[in-house]
Design an enzyme around this catalytic site. Sequence first.
Site, PDB file in Angstrom:
ATOM      1  N   ASP A 247      31.515   8.916   7.778  1.00 13.95           N
ATOM      2  CA  ASP A 247      30.135   9.088   8.288  1.00 13.95           C
ATOM      3  C   ASP A 247      29.206   8.094   7.606  1.00 13.95           C
ATOM      4  O   ASP A 247      28.189   8.464   7.007  1.00 13.95           O
ATOM      5  CB  ASP A 247      29.671  10.524   8.051  1.00 13.95           C
ATOM      6  CG  ASP A 247      28.341  10.823   8.771  1.00 13.95           C
ATOM      7  OD1 ASP A 247      27.975  10.054   9.679  1.00 13.95           O
ATOM      8  OD2 ASP A 247      27.675  11.805   8.396  1.00 13.95           O
TER       9      ASP A 247
ATOM     10  N   LEU B 232      15.094  19.417   1.088  1.00 16.65           N
ATOM     11  CA  LEU B 232      15.198  18.045   1.593  1.00 16.65           C
ATOM     12  C   LEU B 232      15.504  18.016   3.081  1.00 16.65           C
ATOM     13  O   LEU B 232      15.828  16.959   3.625  1.00 16.65           O
ATOM     14  CB  LEU B 232      16.277  17.283   0.810  1.00 16.65           C
ATOM     15  CG  LEU B 232      16.034  17.095  -0.687  1.00 16.65           C
ATOM     16  CD1 LEU B 232      17.193  16.351  -1.328  1.00 16.65           C
ATOM     17  CD2 LEU B 232      14.732  16.367  -0.944  1.00 16.65           C
TER      18      LEU B 232
ATOM     19  N   LYS C 282      23.932  20.739  -1.119  1.00 19.11           N
ATOM     20  CA  LYS C 282      24.109  20.943   0.318  1.00 19.11           C
ATOM     21  C   LYS C 282      24.762  22.303   0.521  1.00 19.11           C
ATOM     22  O   LYS C 282      25.840  22.581  -0.031  1.00 19.11           O
ATOM     23  CB  LYS C 282      24.969  19.835   0.911  1.00 19.11           C
ATOM     24  CG  LYS C 282      24.301  18.463   0.865  1.00 19.11           C
ATOM     25  CD  LYS C 282      24.936  17.488   1.843  1.00 19.11           C
ATOM     26  CE  LYS C 282      24.109  16.206   1.926  1.00 19.11           C
ATOM     27  NZ  LYS C 282      24.573  15.314   2.993  1.00 19.11           N
TER      28      LYS C 282
ATOM     29  N   PHE D 104      24.166  21.795   7.650  1.00 16.13           N
ATOM     30  CA  PHE D 104      23.879  21.857   6.214  1.00 16.13           C
ATOM     31  C   PHE D 104      22.399  22.138   5.983  1.00 16.13           C
ATOM     32  O   PHE D 104      21.540  21.634   6.711  1.00 16.13           O
ATOM     33  CB  PHE D 104      24.222  20.528   5.531  1.00 16.13           C
ATOM     34  CG  PHE D 104      25.646  20.406   5.073  1.00 16.13           C
ATOM     35  CD1 PHE D 104      26.260  21.436   4.390  1.00 16.13           C
ATOM     36  CD2 PHE D 104      26.364  19.253   5.333  1.00 16.13           C
ATOM     37  CE1 PHE D 104      27.573  21.315   3.961  1.00 16.13           C
ATOM     38  CE2 PHE D 104      27.680  19.125   4.919  1.00 16.13           C
ATOM     39  CZ  PHE D 104      28.289  20.163   4.242  1.00 16.13           C
ATOM     40  N   LYS D 105      22.144  22.912   4.954  1.00 15.19           N
ATOM     41  CA  LYS D 105      20.800  23.025   4.403  1.00 15.19           C
ATOM     42  C   LYS D 105      20.800  22.238   3.085  1.00 15.19           C
ATOM     43  O   LYS D 105      21.650  22.484   2.234  1.00 15.19           O
ATOM     44  CB  LYS D 105      20.421  24.481   4.151  1.00 15.19           C
ATOM     45  CG  LYS D 105      20.441  25.356   5.402  1.00 15.19           C
ATOM     46  CD  LYS D 105      20.075  26.777   5.061  1.00 15.19           C
ATOM     47  CE  LYS D 105      20.228  27.676   6.282  1.00 15.19           C
ATOM     48  NZ  LYS D 105      19.265  27.324   7.351  1.00 15.19           N
ATOM     49  N   VAL D 106      19.869  21.332   2.962  1.00 18.12           N
ATOM     50  CA  VAL D 106      19.884  20.406   1.819  1.00 18.12           C
ATOM     51  C   VAL D 106      18.663  20.682   0.951  1.00 18.12           C
ATOM     52  O   VAL D 106      17.541  20.826   1.462  1.00 18.12           O
ATOM     53  CB  VAL D 106      19.886  18.936   2.287  1.00 18.12           C
ATOM     54  CG1 VAL D 106      20.077  18.002   1.090  1.00 18.12           C
ATOM     55  CG2 VAL D 106      20.981  18.713   3.319  1.00 18.12           C
TER      56      VAL D 106
END
EC number: 2.7.11.1
Length: 1358
Positions: free
Chosen positions: A148, A32, A53, A38-40
Amino acid sequence: MGNQLAGIAPSQILSVESYFSDIHDFEYDKSLGSTRFFKVARAKHREGLVVVKVFAIQDPTLPLTSYKQELEELKIRLHSAQNCLPFQKAAEKASEKAAMLFRQYVRDNLYDRISTRPFLNNIEKRWIAFQILTAVDQAHKSGVRHGDIKTENVMVTSWNWVLLTDFASFKPTYLPEDNPADFNYFFDTSRRRTCYIAPERFVDGGMFATELEYMRDPSTPLVDLNSNQRTRGELKRAMDIFSAGCVIAELFTEGVPLFDLSQLLAYRNGHFFPEQVLNKIEDRSIRELVTQMIQREPGQRLEADDYLKQQRGNAFPEVFYTFLQPYMAQFAKETFLSADERILVIRKDLGNIIHNLCGHDLPEKAEGESKASGLVVLVSVITSCLQTLKSCDSKLAALELILHLAPRLSVEILLDRITPYLLHFSNNSVPRVRAEALRTLTKVLALVQEVPRNDVNIYPEYILPGIAHLAQDDATIVRLAYAENIALLAETALRFLELVQLKTLNMENEPDSEEVDEATRPNGDYDTELQALHEMVQQKVVTLLSDPENIVKQTLMENGITRLCVFFGRQKANDVLLSHMITFLNDKNDWHLRGAFFDSIVGVAAYVGWQSSSILKPLLQQGLSDAEEFVIVKALNALTCMCQLGLLQKPHVYEFASDIAPFLCHPNLWIRYGAVGFITVVAHQISTADVYCKLMPYLDPYITQPVIQIERKLVLLSVLKEPVSRSIFDYALRSKDIASLFRHLHMRQKKRNGSLLDCPPPEDPAIAQLLKKLLSQGMTEEEEDKLLALKDFMMKSNRAKANAVDQSHLHDSSQKGVIDLAALGITGRQVDLVKTKQEPDEKRARKHVKQDSNVNEEWKSMFGSLEPPNIPQALPKTSDHEVVPTGKSPRSESSAGVCVPLSTSPQVSEAAHIPSKKPVIPVVSSTVLPSTYQIRITTCKTELQQLIQQKREQCNAERIAKQMMENAEWESKPPPPGWRPKGLLVAHLHEHKSAVNRIRVSDEHLLFATCSNDGTVKIWNSQKMEGKTTTTRSILTYSRIGGRVKTLTFCQGSHYLAIASDNGAVQLLGIEASKLPKSPKIHPLQSRILDQKEDGCVVDMHHFNSGAQSVLAYATVNGSLVGWDLRSSSNAWTLKHDLKSGLITSFAVDIHQCWLCIGTSSGAMACWDMRFQLPISSHCHPSRARIRRLSMHPLYQSWVIAAVQGNNEVSMWDMETGDRRLTLWASSAPPLSELQPSPHSVHGIYCSPADGNPILLTAGSDMKIRFWDLVSPERSYVVAGSTGSPSVSYYKKIIEGTEVVQEIQNKQKVGPSDDTPRRGPESLPVGHHDIITDIATFQTTQGFIVTASRDGIVKVWK
């Protein structure tokens, strides 16, 4: 997580998929997106899709444990916040390469939803903004700050429910104002430079000197600033309020953000204000709300709850607070995971929803409109479910909801939100859904009174092509729906085209609009569009008019053929519609279609004009001579209407009057009324001279006296002569040589008129017999004249019927689903609906002798002949042609098609006579009347006495059957008194090749049967099991059912055997056992195949005989309980068990057949009343353990015996009170405990009253056969078991009010008592080596036990 991470460069970059190698519950699906932070990815889990995540750990000294604990605490706090979606799980990989966060996957966030069609309307934006504030309020009240909030973190479901997600408490609270690296690393994941962070979170860069020093000199030790940050200041509520204000502003400006990073920093310093963006918010209350929420000073911002209260009734409608928020919240709960459940709940609450959202008792119209607009929110819930609905009922309920709500919705909602789903349903696999979708689509589009610019070509480009395939649908019901609605569809399409044309002309005529947007201009000019629309509709109309099913053609004519004429115009109405309709008269087998033609022809003729009269004249004449009298009536009505409208030319009118005048003496009352109606209308249309010169000559033969006001129906009806007798008319019409009959009647008429001297009798014997029959039925000279007047009609009708018969032979007359009653020789029973006048007894008595000729044979059989059997010879005889009845047959007033059959019972009179005013012949002498009258009454009384006797015999039979049921025995051959089996093995039978599932013994114990997974049923001779023969084999094997045979049962009092397989087959077998010990024969008698998807396979079955019915009751795995009446091959009753309480595993029927009890896989025991087919009660085992076998108690009628999974438990329950009365417990576990250290269960039960001392035999997975003495439990023992089994004793105790008989293993081996019989030698392993699946007993010269096991072994014991 500290600001130092922004400056760390990763030593190794891995794909997000590589981090899934150590996770077993999650399967990688797709990426995603990835950032440095972050890698999603999206992953698959057994409960659905999840977002993962991945945080790549570059510094192993990071305190991830504290963050994990914080996220766990946050999840707990937000558990009840329905608009918040926290991370559900935080995990650190074993290899310590990465930390991972997990949450539920939601497809759309607010940023994507703003730019996705269908675009959000104003009320939906308000609803989303309301939910954003609600979510922030829920989080703050739970003690959680988000940190956030941005459009990417506001998730929007398909039904517009907002979920605030990705709570970022681990991100830094404060950021340096002079270094965007931290902002880009932590917050600008979308790379749009959009900034939602409160200005107070940007601070002077001096506080981050440690980081700057580290970046200049990497040898400087890195300091975790996170703890220091938290002491200086943590996330405040006002910070989230500012971010939420930015999100709401972007929502109402169609995706235009309030700030980017540079603008926000300028705003922080007072050098910038987003006035230009705020002015794009059209709603003043929303603009004021956003302005307050983005105040630069945090102290001037209010709490989320304060904003909700402040904007109640302003920015947010009152209905959001009072109804929508609490009602919609229920769908966010886990209990509503199914789309079908949501639809059914909304349908149930529809009345309450309409009352709350569309109440008409509002003081102001504006408020009413606001509440009605709240329906849009509900519509989003409905439409979100449509594509995932499973059941047909739910889909139909959804369409019903749409139809109820459509009149209250705007045009945009109907076209953009509703129409696409209706077209989707038009391709559904279920014909009912396709048909209902088409009906709903038609009605919804008919509500559209204005066409939006972007939908000007919706009909020719979208709707009509989308439903075009339905005209050739395989299901007739769908084509019926198309034929029913195509006229309204065409009418609506034409209105759309005209609205678009009118709007285009208005736009071109406006002085301010020099150019019309090409996207909104219809393709081509009006005439071209209309021609294209005509061609599209014409193609489908022609297809429907040529449909192989007549009902489709009939439906098209009956539903808007006139509107199609208006749509097509005069020329095409004549060329397309009328030309096809004419062909319908060629179908001689379907009079409904011919009748529908005459019903609809008036509208078509009125539109085409009088020019069509020459075409329609022969068709109308054909209708006047139709073989079906209903069609004649409809043709007369059509002629009457066309004459009123002036569509018939005057010569044609007189010609029709000549044809219709003889109908004034037709026996059918409706036809006579139709003829009178036409005559009176003609009299209105022509002059008085024409009435008396041209019309009256046609009427004179049928009226009793001259009449002046012929145009009045009542006047004309009052002077009509009596019609032809129905019986005479029908008999003459059915004759094969009707032409010869009329020639002879014409000669008789000439003789009466004097134009012929003599009329010889007919030479043809058939005509002579026919004439004699007519005279015997009361045909007079006047009747002959009326028949001759109807000659032309009767000749044509006779030929039409003959042609219809011929055509039915040429074509297949036995159409599917059509029953030809005439071909079966079934006569309809009728009564006259005209109330007869009451007459004195002496008048009725005088008519009895003369009415006998009119009474049918059935009436005579029921009530006796009207004529006494022995009439004195002194009565004067009259010839056949002189005898004329004084009363009219009921069929003289009605035809077979007109009369309503009120009853099929022979007691209903078919001769409710209406007395004639003038007797034609003198009555008989009064001296014989009393005896005649008395004889008739005596005959009727005899018949009545016979009926009473028949009813008495029937009542006695029912009483005997009831007594038999009350005196029913538990078993025909119970064990002998004091029977205690010794456990000696008599026979070891190994013919089955797989598990044996069930054993059943016939009523007289001559046979027993076994069924197995090997697909066979074996029949065994009980007499051969006494051990007197060297070899014992089955006497019959049946293997033609297929699949694994799961259960079987003998029918009471017979050698019929019912068996059921797991492939859905149920068969009834007949066993010829009268020749035993010779080999008997077996043959299937009846069978049925169950629907595996609907019902599933049979799990248990029983048979009982109620006297009137022989019922085979079976239960299926999907919850169906069916009583199959073997005598009528139909279902006597059908019950549906609710699968929420578990799958049916077994059931038992009360010996008196008053109730039955089912056991389920979830431990439920439910009772059903067999008399009313209603559920009575339901009780559940405390441990909810599976019920393996159920049996009725032999002594207590309200008790059931249930074998339960685990601990070898067998309990006896009083279903009337729900109490567990007695439990047999053969386990080492504490009695009645819900723990199950022993996995063994009882699989087979045999219970016998044993002369008032009930005994119970059980066997199961521990491979032991136990004998339970229910009167003296201590005398219970193990009949047979595995070698070396320890000795046991049985003790009775009371636990929690329940008697418990517990089996306890003896510590030391004790010799058997005198009462306990010895088993066989210990060295012989005679017991079963696998689970015992069933147990039964049979009696020959002594008592035997037969058991079966999972390895296919059948053993016989004594």
